[in-house]
Design a protein around this motif. Structure first.
Motif, PDB file in Angstrom:
ATOM      1  N   ARG A  13       0.952  -1.284  -0.033  1.00 60.51           N
ATOM      2  CA  ARG A  13      -0.021   0.097  -0.018  1.00 60.51           C
ATOM      3  C   ARG A  13       0.872   1.377  -0.116  1.00 60.51           C
ATOM      4  O   ARG A  13       0.745   2.191  -0.768  1.00 60.51           O
ATOM      5  N   VAL A  75       1.264  -9.006  -7.735  1.00 63.48           N
ATOM      6  CA  VAL A  75       0.482  -8.277  -7.640  1.00 63.48           C
ATOM      7  C   VAL A  75      -0.572  -7.916  -6.712  1.00 63.48           C
ATOM      8  O   VAL A  75      -1.072  -9.293  -6.283  1.00 63.48           O
ATOM      9  N   SER A  76      -0.829  -6.960  -6.059  1.00 66.81           N
ATOM     10  CA  SER A  76      -1.566  -6.653  -4.692  1.00 66.81           C
ATOM     11  C   SER A  76      -3.272  -6.464  -5.226  1.00 66.81           C
ATOM     12  O   SER A  76      -3.517  -6.099  -6.673  1.00 66.81           O
ATOM     13  N   SER A  77      -3.938  -6.700  -4.193  1.00 74.32           N
ATOM     14  CA  SER A  77      -5.494  -6.567  -4.685  1.00 74.32           C
ATOM     15  C   SER A  77      -5.766  -5.174  -5.122  1.00 74.32           C
ATOM     16  O   SER A  77      -6.750  -4.908  -5.693  1.00 74.32           O
ATOM     17  N   ASN A  78      -4.866  -4.100  -4.760  1.00 70.34           N
ATOM     18  CA  ASN A  78      -5.340  -2.612  -5.115  1.00 70.34           C
ATOM     19  C   ASN A  78      -4.583  -2.373  -6.371  1.00 70.34           C
ATOM     20  O   ASN A  78      -4.568  -1.202  -6.805  1.00 70.34           O
ATOM     21  N   GLY A  79      -4.373  -3.398  -7.186  1.00 68.91           N
ATOM     22  CA  GLY A  79      -3.868  -2.933  -8.423  1.00 68.91           C
ATOM     23  C   GLY A  79      -2.279  -2.464  -8.589  1.00 68.91           C
ATOM     24  O   GLY A  79      -1.837  -1.862  -9.379  1.00 68.91           O
ATOM     25  N   SER A  81       1.597  -3.674  -8.964  1.00 65.91           N
ATOM     26  CA  SER A  81       2.588  -4.856  -8.998  1.00 65.91           C
ATOM     27  C   SER A  81       4.072  -4.296  -8.286  1.00 65.91           C
ATOM     28  O   SER A  81       4.240  -2.915  -8.442  1.00 65.91           O
ATOM     29  N   SER A 117      -2.850  -1.221 -14.176  1.00 69.12           N
ATOM     30  CA  SER A 117      -3.602  -0.399 -15.185  1.00 69.12           C
ATOM     31  C   SER A 117      -3.108   0.360 -16.107  1.00 69.12           C
ATOM     32  O   SER A 117      -3.388   0.190 -17.357  1.00 69.12           O
TER      33      SER A 117
END
Length: 149
Positions: A13, A75-79, A81, A117
């Motif tokens: 994060r 890659v984390s869940s919040n997009g 890497s 993204s």
């Protein structure tokens, strides 16, 4: 035989290092290949950089490293890497009568955080952990760390 295990613990994060650890595993092996003793210890890491190593640049010799050099991406869940590359070099140091008395292990971690993204680089980190080992006693004498980028 002395093996060093270094780890970086980070927040995906905030893209920051939460903790660093060094653990050493030392085993005593006999000439016939039997292992008579093994011990594992956590080694404190100093932020004093650099400590005096005594490597003469004219005599600096690098050991062949059989340890893996790795690269991995998560890659984390919040997009976000994170790609990390870990490299290791070992140097023979503190010569006496043309024989090294110590080994300096240098581990370099290069990290790139990106927004998945768009492929935009958010942050780059380069950190090192270096440990000095005594060849005669097979003990880790000290470790230090530095953030380079």
């Amino acid at each position: 035989m002395v093996s060093l295990f270094t780890e970086l613990f980070e927040s995906m994060r905030t893209q920051s290092t939460l903790n660093k650890t060094v653990e050493t595993v030392t085993c005593v092996k006999g000439y016939n290949g039997t292992i008579s003793y093994c011990d594992s210890k956590n080694i404190p890491i100093s932020k004093q950089y650099p400590f005096s190593v005594g490597c003469d640049p004219l005599n600096l010799r690098t050991l062949n490293i059989t340890s893996p050099i790795e690269m991995e991406t998560v890659v984390s869940s919040n997009g976000i890497s994170k790609t990390v590359e870990a490299e290791k070099e070992a140097f023979l140091c503190n010569y006496k009568q043309n024989k090294p008395r110590q080994i300096l292990d240098v581990m370099l971690f290069t990290e790139i955080f990106e927004k998945v993204s768009s492929g935009t680089v958010i942050k780059k980190n380069v950190e090192s952990i270096s440990c000095l080992k005594d060849i005669g006693t097979a003990k880790v004498l000290k470790c230090y760390t530095k953030k380079h980028l």
